[in-house]
Design an enzyme around this catalytic site. Sequence first.
Site, PDB file in Angstrom:
ATOM      1  N   LYS A  59     -13.207   2.501  -1.320  1.00 42.60           N
ATOM      2  CA  LYS A  59     -14.091   2.888  -0.208  1.00 42.60           C
ATOM      3  C   LYS A  59     -15.190   3.812  -0.725  1.00 42.60           C
ATOM      4  O   LYS A  59     -16.372   3.638  -0.421  1.00 42.60           O
ATOM      5  CB  LYS A  59     -13.285   3.641   0.867  1.00 42.60           C
ATOM      6  CG  LYS A  59     -12.381   2.775   1.731  1.00 42.60           C
ATOM      7  CD  LYS A  59     -11.782   3.599   2.872  1.00 42.60           C
ATOM      8  CE  LYS A  59     -10.844   2.788   3.744  1.00 42.60           C
ATOM      9  NZ  LYS A  59     -10.318   3.484   4.906  1.00 42.60           N
ATOM     10  N   GLU A 104       0.823  -1.210   0.000  1.00 40.96           N
ATOM     11  CA  GLU A 104       0.000   0.000   0.000  1.00 40.96           C
ATOM     12  C   GLU A 104       0.862   1.268   0.000  1.00 40.96           C
ATOM     13  O   GLU A 104       0.455   2.305  -0.507  1.00 40.96           O
ATOM     14  CB  GLU A 104      -0.901  -0.028   1.246  1.00 40.96           C
ATOM     15  CG  GLU A 104      -2.279   0.535   1.006  1.00 40.96           C
ATOM     16  CD  GLU A 104      -3.224   0.249   2.161  1.00 40.96           C
ATOM     17  OE1 GLU A 104      -3.754  -0.882   2.223  1.00 40.96           O
ATOM     18  OE2 GLU A 104      -3.425   1.123   3.003  1.00 40.96           O
ATOM     19  N   HIS A 109       7.466 -26.787   0.326  1.00 44.32           N
ATOM     20  CA  HIS A 109       6.742 -27.857  -0.352  1.00 44.32           C
ATOM     21  C   HIS A 109       5.608 -27.292  -1.200  1.00 44.32           C
ATOM     22  O   HIS A 109       4.645 -27.987  -1.502  1.00 44.32           O
ATOM     23  CB  HIS A 109       6.232 -28.862   0.682  1.00 44.32           C
ATOM     24  CG  HIS A 109       7.361 -29.447   1.470  1.00 44.32           C
ATOM     25  ND1 HIS A 109       8.044 -30.574   1.075  1.00 44.32           N
ATOM     26  CD2 HIS A 109       7.976 -29.001   2.593  1.00 44.32           C
ATOM     27  CE1 HIS A 109       9.012 -30.820   1.938  1.00 44.32           C
ATOM     28  NE2 HIS A 109       9.002 -29.876   2.864  1.00 44.32           N
TER      29      HIS A 109
HETATM   30  O1  PA5 Z   1      -3.059   1.972   5.843  1.00 41.91           O
HETATM   31  C1  PA5 Z   1      -4.187   2.446   5.764  1.00 41.91           C
HETATM   32  O2  PA5 Z   1      -4.398   3.649   6.028  1.00 41.91           O
HETATM   33  C2  PA5 Z   1      -5.391   1.617   5.375  1.00 41.91           C
HETATM   34  O3  PA5 Z   1      -5.081   0.354   4.924  1.00 41.91           O
HETATM   35  C3  PA5 Z   1      -6.308   1.492   6.591  1.00 41.91           C
HETATM   36  O4  PA5 Z   1      -5.640   0.868   7.643  1.00 41.91           O
HETATM   37  C4  PA5 Z   1      -7.582   0.715   6.284  1.00 41.91           C
HETATM   38  O5  PA5 Z   1      -8.164   1.155   5.087  1.00 41.91           O
HETATM   39  C5  PA5 Z   1      -8.581   0.910   7.416  1.00 41.91           C
HETATM   40  O6  PA5 Z   1      -8.858   2.267   7.578  1.00 41.91           O
HETATM   41  P1  PA5 Z   1      -9.426   2.867   8.912  1.00 41.91           P
HETATM   42  O7  PA5 Z   1      -8.451   2.660  10.009  1.00 41.91           O
HETATM   43  O8  PA5 Z   1      -9.629   4.313   8.618  1.00 41.91           O
HETATM   44  O9  PA5 Z   1     -10.715   2.163   9.178  1.00 41.91           O
END
Ligand code: PA5
Length: 464
Positions: free
Chosen positions: A433, A290, A319
């Site tokens: 989202k 990410e 394996h």
């Molecule tokens: O790294 C990030 O910001 C995202 O992956 C969030 O952790 C994930 O989308 C969850 O978001 P939130 O903590 O706002 O619910």
Amino acid sequence: MLIKFDFNNMMSRTLGDKGFADSALVGFAADAAEAFRSFGKKRGTGMTAWAELPYNQAEVVRDIKATAEEARKKFESFVVLGIGGSALGPIAVFTALCHFRYNDLPAEKRGGPRFYVEDNVDPERMLALLDVVDPKTTLFNVVTKSGATSETMSQYLIIADILKKALGDEWKEHIVATTSETKGNLIKIAKKEGFKTFYIPDGVGGRFSELCPVGLLPAAMLGIDIEGLLRGAAEMDKACSSEDMFKNPALMAAALQFLAMQNGKNISVMMPYADSLKFMADWYCQLWGESLGKAVDLDGKTVNVGQTPVKALGVTDQHSQVQLYTEGPFDKVITIIGVEKFRGDVVIAGGAEEFPDVSFLSGHTMGELINTERRATEYALTKSGHMNNTLILPEVNAETVGQLLMFFQLETAYCGEMLNIDTFNQPGVEEGKNATYALFERKGYEAKRAELEAAPAPEAKYII
Ligand code: PA5
């Protein structure tokens, strides 16, 4: 007791022309130093507040410990409702530092509540959770930085409704919120209902949040030494305080991955040789994928960079995946995580002396076997010309886990600087989202819904 980073098997010394010459690293050292300085200028500001978490949480740690001490006595189950960065860190640290069969242990051996992390909205999974936890004896920790994520907020609504029906006014004592102090809806709900609340500091993104209350509260609920985690993170931060990549392991790791990417190594495999670290690979996959998977760079140029993170487990995946890693395309860097000393060991018994092909195992321990197989895999990968490096933990404990978390966070931040991207945003995640909000007809998302409706509808001829 510091983690060591061994990158011998990235070099031409062991890989021949498939590896880096010393001169390639020396030639990149100035760029790496620039990446270090560039991150250093941002450190603690904007979305890099996570780097200061080992140093600035004395008060919040006291509050977390006091809350956990009381709740550990009172509740039989503790459930985290969260997703992405709000779930993967707690799962990784729980798996690393708690008993493998924690939830199956009798209460007196556990010393705290059973632990569940619900990071999906699969209805069957929710129903299964409700089959095994009694809301009357369960504490739910709703964790969302944005305070808006559909998955987490839908879980919250379901659980709040169940709690209200089961407990009347007391329901509010069964929820702890962990969220932003300034943004989103969960904070508004928490204030209205009077939930105990911990804050995710501004400047700490989801995937960099394990060392703030997102991870520290669940860890404390499990009896984990949270000060040890933070101490370990600070130790790694100190070990990575030089701009000279030959003296900074996370900077060296970032430089090697960056150079490997330039050479078409678009896959980063994370392969712990310890079941306790299995979910560390999941946490890493989110962090690396990410943070570095970005369409544009900081100058607005289209770059579509990133390395696809892949999780594997030694020896299990020997394996399964290792055939591909040793004989498949030269498009990967394999990072192995080894453990020098396991917290317990098991001697392989005798009993088959007349079968030498079996009895050679007897008298050795399982710890010896897993580490021998790790070395054997490193050898096989290297012999076939595939880049690999190894992180060695002296043992798995709160401090070394804190070090590991900090190592990967710093490596990611440095690599983002080398790629000249915004490491800390996630426009691709936000797009999904927002599309969900639009499809669920959330107010304010009408334009997004129109955009979705304008997209080509599926054609029957492509569905067979
Ligand atoms: O790294 C990030 O910001 C995202 O992956 C969030 O952790 C994930 O989308 C969850 O978001 P939130 O903590 O706002 O619910």
